[in-house]
Design a protein around this motif. Structure first.
Motif, mmCIF file in Angstrom:
data_model
loop_
_atom_site.group_PDB
_atom_site.id
_atom_site.type_symbol
_atom_site.label_atom_id
_atom_site.label_comp_id
_atom_site.label_asym_id
_atom_site.label_seq_id
_atom_site.Cartn_x
_atom_site.Cartn_y
_atom_site.Cartn_z
ATOM 1 N N GLU A 309 0.783 -1.134 -0.006
ATOM 2 C CA GLU A 309 -0.212 0.131 0.002
ATOM 3 C C GLU A 309 0.825 1.215 0.073
ATOM 4 O OE1 GLU A 309 -3.788 1.808 2.421
ATOM 5 O OE2 GLU A 309 -2.983 -0.038 2.954
ATOM 6 N N SER A 310 2.090 1.244 0.553
ATOM 7 C CA SER A 310 2.849 2.236 0.604
ATOM 8 C C SER A 310 3.803 2.531 -0.565
ATOM 9 C CB SER A 310 3.872 2.102 1.827
ATOM 10 O OG SER A 310 4.829 1.082 1.456
ATOM 11 N N LYS A 311 3.595 1.661 -1.611
ATOM 12 C CA LYS A 311 4.337 1.860 -2.836
ATOM 13 C C LYS A 311 3.537 2.942 -3.831
ATOM 14 C CE LYS A 311 7.170 -2.194 -2.915
ATOM 15 N NZ LYS A 311 8.282 -1.354 -3.119
ATOM 16 N N LYS A 312 4.421 3.292 -4.703
ATOM 17 C CA LYS A 312 3.817 4.329 -5.742
ATOM 18 C C LYS A 312 3.261 3.755 -6.944
ATOM 19 C CE LYS A 312 5.605 7.942 -3.144
ATOM 20 N NZ LYS A 312 4.649 8.607 -2.325
ATOM 21 N N LEU A 448 2.929 -0.609 -11.216
ATOM 22 C CA LEU A 448 3.948 0.335 -10.345
ATOM 23 C C LEU A 448 4.407 1.498 -10.885
ATOM 24 C CD1 LEU A 448 5.528 -2.617 -8.565
ATOM 25 C CD2 LEU A 448 4.260 -1.091 -7.348
ATOM 26 N N SER A 449 4.539 2.555 -10.215
ATOM 27 C CA SER A 449 5.181 3.650 -10.990
ATOM 28 C C SER A 449 6.674 3.526 -11.208
ATOM 29 C CB SER A 449 4.922 4.773 -10.090
ATOM 30 O OG SER A 449 5.426 6.103 -10.355
ATOM 31 N N GLY A 475 4.130 -5.919 -16.380
ATOM 32 C CA GLY A 475 4.360 -4.383 -16.072
ATOM 33 C C GLY A 475 4.880 -4.173 -14.544
ATOM 34 N N GLY A 476 4.664 -5.306 -13.770
ATOM 35 C CA GLY A 476 4.923 -4.936 -12.348
ATOM 36 C C GLY A 476 6.322 -5.364 -11.929
ATOM 37 N N THR A 477 6.953 -5.921 -13.038
ATOM 38 C CA THR A 477 8.579 -6.159 -12.665
ATOM 39 C C THR A 477 9.425 -5.640 -13.709
ATOM 40 O OG1 THR A 477 10.002 -8.293 -12.480
ATOM 41 C CG2 THR A 477 8.537 -8.435 -14.134
ATOM 42 N N HIS A 478 10.861 -5.916 -13.514
ATOM 43 C CA HIS A 478 11.625 -5.305 -14.449
ATOM 44 C C HIS A 478 11.433 -5.871 -15.835
ATOM 45 C CE1 HIS A 478 15.667 -3.731 -15.892
ATOM 46 N NE2 HIS A 478 15.917 -5.077 -16.396
#
Length: 520
Positions: A309-312, A448-449, A475-478
């Motif tokens: 939740e704290s991630k951008k 993720l931003s 999209g959520g990984t490298h």
């Protein structure tokens, strides 16, 4: 199964999600001889970019064009195939229409750089030199950044490798996309014409790291493509290739849990209770949603609900899919900028409020592709960038209001006046729908931003840090969100799987055909 597959079918993989990353991984693993099962919650492949049908009208739900076509060609070649044998790709010219000043100023960049420079000179005299400088400088940057997007980043040591050290002066991580473009252009509208691509990452050009000016460069250098039948034709093609190698697809079969034992994945349990064991689990679902729901409580330490939740996260989108009676006099893609574009962007990404003066994106593929709508009619797609669910907007309570505001915004465009009277089919999507229907965490459609703390080694790793034998794609990984980088994530993860199995990488022959796989 072909002979190559028979030699290697002792290794198995389960892929969670048939989005672009999961499909790419299925193709590549199948071509390498793995026994692969793909489990997908939805009825159609493509994830948040799957196909949507409304009566006789067809739409791409998410992505609407192909950027970096050479990477798509390379992906299919790695699977021993040619994408051109499966999909008819059309080059877009103009790339898109950019409408400023309530439509009074229109820039239509060409797929030919000389022609683009001429059009810039006509509208913004003297600024064409900045375009040539931008393309020259970005070419050098791209040549240095590209290798970093093709290999894993598992920790700080990866920054010490030669390619990363050489690339560092070109990354411009201490500047922003807007700051970088201000070095080339004086006119604000022209800056916006080369910075709006930050929205592909769901970010503001005033906050997005300067590295990502390569997005607009890639459009101008490599062009944009439209697959006949829509981008979803790519997903059908990838399913077909994977099946040729014996990959099995299980649609509308959601995964309930990734099973683990002693810190290592052993397979998956489906919602109906069936257990499928495998040597590898490839996770192509939305990253944060998967972390919150697919592992038993207590398994994860780094990606707990509180830490997630704290991630951008990126912004979200409100979507209108409209079946229109008649033709539309707009290019294949058009962006209609707010009068105060900077304020609009900052409301979306910083104050997390709905703009009174919004920009809007319109996709009008029927002008090029008659397969998407009945004769003489149009499949029209409108996208309004909006805050994600971390803001305070009452999306359920304001749903109809927002839809009417979008229609008002569309009808303010000269070519779309009276649009309401021509609507034959429609569907509307809000950030809440992205979350509830497609499991997109916080409705953040671009995942993720891509701020500095969530790039490269600081982004979730392709070889998942918390559980062995779990591999991330999407999209959520490298290396990040967007179709080209999602395809790269699959290439990276499949290479890592192969290295883990201590296997020499075989190459699939373009002439080799595997047996057709089944689908449930």
């Amino acid at each position: 199964m072909n002979g190559m597959g028979q030699n290697m079918k002792n290794k198995t993989a389960v892929i969670v999600g048939a989005g672009p990353g999961g499909l790419a991984a299925a193709m590549l693993l199948g071509a390498k001889g793995y026994e692969v099962d793909v489990y997908e919650k939805q009825a159609v492949p493509g994830g948040r970019s799957g196909r949507l049908r409304l009566g006789e009208y067809t739409f791409d739900r998410g992505a609407t064009f192909v950027m970096m076509p050479p990477l798509l060609e390379e992906l299919f070649e790695r699977a021993g195939r040619s994408v051109h044998d499966y999909v008819e790709l059309h080059k877009l010219d103009p790339l898109y229409g950019l409408y400023f000043d309530q439509g009074r100023t229109v820039l239509m960049p060409s797929s030919d750089n000389e022609e683009t420079a001429r059009r810039i000179k006509e509208l913004f005299p003297g600024e064409e030199a900045g375009f040539y400088r931008f393309m020259t400088d970005e070419s050098a940057k791209y040549d240095h950044v590209d290798p970093l997007l093709r290999r894993p980043f598992a920790g700080v040591r990866d920054y010490m490798k030669a390619d990363a050290v050489k690339a560092l002066p070109y990354l411009k991580v201490t500047d922003t996309v807007y700051g970088q473009l201000s070095r080339y252009f004086k006119d604000e509208r022209l800056k916006y014409a080369f910075t709006f691509q930050s929205k592909y990452l769901g970010m503001s050009a005033w906050n997005c790291p300067g590295t990502f000016t390569i997005l607009s460069f890639m459009e101008h250098r490599y062009g944009l493509m439209h697959p006949k039948g829509g981008v979803a034709e790519l997903w059908e093609a990838m399913v077909k290739v994977a099946k040729e190698y014996g990959v099995r697809f299980h649609m509308e079969r959601p995964v309930q849990r990734i099973l683990t034992e002693k810190g290592q994945a052993t397979g998956v349990r489906l919602n109906d209770g069936e257990v499928r064991l495998a040597d590898h689990v490839v996770l192509g679902a939305d990253f944060a949603s998967a972390m919150n729901s697919l592992f038993e409580p207590g398994v994860l330490k780094k990606y707990t609900p509180q830490k997630l939740e704290s991630k951008k996260y990126s912004c979200s989108t409100a979507m209108l899919y409209l079946g229109i009676d008649g033709e539309i006099d707009l290019p294949h893609h058009s962006i209609h900028f707010a009068d105060n574009y900077e304020k609009n962007v900052k409301e979306i990404t910083e104050s997390l409020t709905l703009s009174e003066d919004p920009s809007i994106y319109v996709h009008n593929p029927s002008r090029l592709d008659p397969t998407l709508a009945p004769p003489g009619k149009s499949s029209l797609y409108a996208l309004l960038p909006v805050p994600n669910l971390q803001g305070e907007t009452d999306w359920a309570g304001r749903r109809e209001e927002l839809k009417e505001r979008m229609l008002d915004r569309l009808e303010s465009i000269e070519q779309l006046k009276g649009l309401r009277d021509r609507i034959e089919q429609q569907a509307f999507f809000t950030p809440l729908d992205w979350q509830d229907s497609l499991d997109v965490y916080q409705g953040a459609t671009f995942n993720l931003s891509h701020n500095l703390g969530q790039m490269l080694a600081f982004r979730p790793h392709n070889h998942f840090e918390e559980v062995e034998r779990v591999w991330l794609v999407g999209g959520g990984t490298h290396p990040g969100s967007g179709l080209p980088t999602i395809f790269e994530s699959a290439k990276i993860s499949v290479d890592l799987i192969e290295q883990t199995d201590k296997r020499k990488q075989p190459r699939a022959s373009a002439q080799t055909l595997g047996a057709a796989g089944g689908a449930e």
